[in-house]
Design an enzyme around this catalytic site. Structure first.
Site, PDB file in Angstrom:
ATOM      1  N   TYR A 158      17.368  44.324 -19.719  1.00  0.00           N
ATOM      2  CA  TYR A 158      18.436  45.279 -19.378  1.00  0.00           C
ATOM      3  C   TYR A 158      19.136  45.789 -20.636  1.00  0.00           C
ATOM      4  O   TYR A 158      19.648  46.899 -20.671  1.00  0.00           O
ATOM      5  CB  TYR A 158      19.423  44.625 -18.416  1.00  0.00           C
ATOM      6  CG  TYR A 158      20.207  45.601 -17.568  1.00  0.00           C
ATOM      7  CD1 TYR A 158      19.562  46.528 -16.766  1.00  0.00           C
ATOM      8  CD2 TYR A 158      21.600  45.570 -17.560  1.00  0.00           C
ATOM      9  CE1 TYR A 158      20.292  47.412 -15.975  1.00  0.00           C
ATOM     10  CE2 TYR A 158      22.325  46.434 -16.772  1.00  0.00           C
ATOM     11  CZ  TYR A 158      21.666  47.355 -15.991  1.00  0.00           C
ATOM     12  OH  TYR A 158      22.392  48.231 -15.204  1.00  0.00           O
ATOM     13  N   LYS A 165      27.223  49.168 -18.918  1.00  0.00           N
ATOM     14  CA  LYS A 165      27.864  48.859 -17.637  1.00  0.00           C
ATOM     15  C   LYS A 165      29.156  48.066 -17.842  1.00  0.00           C
ATOM     16  O   LYS A 165      30.114  48.219 -17.075  1.00  0.00           O
ATOM     17  CB  LYS A 165      26.895  48.080 -16.737  1.00  0.00           C
ATOM     18  CG  LYS A 165      25.726  48.891 -16.225  1.00  0.00           C
ATOM     19  CD  LYS A 165      26.158  50.080 -15.376  1.00  0.00           C
ATOM     20  CE  LYS A 165      24.966  50.752 -14.712  1.00  0.00           C
ATOM     21  NZ  LYS A 165      25.351  51.946 -13.924  1.00  0.00           N
TER      22      LYS A 165
END
Length: 258
Positions: A158, A165
Site C-alpha cells: 500500500y 490516507k
C-alpha cells in the site's frame, strides 16, 4: 408513496468510474432515498459510462466532467452546479490515485513528483472540493470521503497510499473543526478491501482480499451496498452529532491485534 429520507437534498458525488465503484454504491443508496445527484467524472474516457449510470438512477441525475487536478475544471464544475441547484447538502469524495511506480517501489524510494501527484489527487482534492462546496451548503450538510486502514497500520504494497490516507483522515478532522459552526459535518468511511478498479492496481490485492475475509470477525468480504447503507445513515438526521470521525465498514477487521 413514502417520502425518501433524502428528498429535497442535492448530492455531489466524485469518483464514480463503473458499477464496482464504491462511489456508485453510495450514489445508489442516496438516490434511492430521493436525493438529486450530480456525478463528477474525471475525463472524456469515462463520460459515456458515467452518463449511462446516471440515467439508471431512480431520480434525475446529471454527469459533469471534473478533473480534480485542474482548479479551472473544479471552478467550472461548481459553476454548473450553481446553475442547477441553489444549494448542496451532501458531497462525496471517493478519489485516490498513486502512480504505478510509487506503489511498486519501496516507500523510501518514492520520488518527489510521484509523492506530489499522490497527495494532490488523493488529499488536496478533498480540500479543493470542500472549499468550493462550502458557499453552497448554506443549510449545513455532510462532506464525506473514503479512506482505508492502511493509514494506521502497515499494509504490504500500500506504501505511499497509506501516508496519503493518513493525511486525508487528518484533513477530515481539521475540516470538521472549521466547518462545524456552519452545520457542515465532515466524516470518512473506512471500508475493508473491495474489488474496485483502483484496488486492483495494488500488487497482491487478491491475497489481501482473501486474508481480510479469512480473518475479519464476520468472515466475509465487504459488500459495496453495506458501504452505501452506512453513507446513507451519515447523510440523515440520525448522524447529526457525528463529525470529524473515521467510521469502519470492514466486517470488524480493524479491531484485530494482528
Amino acid at each position: 408513496m413514502n417520502k425518501g429520507l433524502l428528498e429535497g437534498k442535492t448530492a455531489l458525488i466524485f469518483g464514480v468510474a463503473n458499477r464496482r465503484s464504491l462511489a456508485w454504491g453510495i450514489a445508489q443508496a442516496w438516490g434511492a432515498e430521493g436525493a438529486s445527484l450530480i456525478l463528477g467524472y474525471q475525463g472524456e474516457r469515462l463520460r459515456e459510462n458515467v452518463e449511462e449510470l446516471a440515467a439508471s438512477l431512480p431520480k434525475s441525475a446529471h454527469a459533469l466532467c471534473c478533473d480534480v487536478a485542474d482548479d479551472g475544471q473544479i471552478e467550472k464544475f461548481f459553476a454548473a452546479v450553481s446553475e442547477r441547484s441553489p444549494s448542496v447538502d451532501l458531497v462525496l469524495h471517493s478519489i485516490a490515485f498513486a502512480p504505478k511506480e510509487a506503489l511498486e517501489h519501496e516507500f523510501s524510494e518514492v520520488d518527489r513528483d510521484d509523492f506530489r501527484v499522490t497527495f494532490d489527487i488523493s488529499v488536496y482534492s478533498f480540500l479543493a472540493i470542500a472549499r468550493r462546496a462550502k458557499p453552497l451548503m448554506s443549510r449545513g450538510g455532510l462532506l464525506l470521503t473514503l479512506t482505508y486502514y492502511g493509514s494506521e497500520k502497515v499494509t504490504p504494497h500500500y506504501h505511499i497510499m497509506g501516508a496519503a490516507k493518513a493525511a486525508l483522515e487528518a484533513s477530515v478532522r481539521y475540516l470538521a473543526y472549521e466547518m462545524g459552526p456552519l452545520g457542515i459535518r465532515v466524516n470518512a468511511l473506512s471500508p475493508g478491501p473491495v474489488n474496485t478498479l483502483a484496488a486492483r492496481g495494488i500488487s497482491g490485492f487478491t491475497q489481501m482480499l482473501k486474508h481480510h475475509q479469512d480473518k475479519a470477525p464476520l468472515r466475509k468480504p465487504v459488500d459495496p451496498a453495506e458501504v452505501g447503507a452506512t453513507a446513507l445513515f451519515l447523510a440523515t438526521e440520525g448522524a447529526g452529532a457525528i463529525t470529524g470521525q473515521t467510521l469502519y465498514v470492514d466486517c470488524g477487521y480493524s479491531i484485530l491485534g494482528a
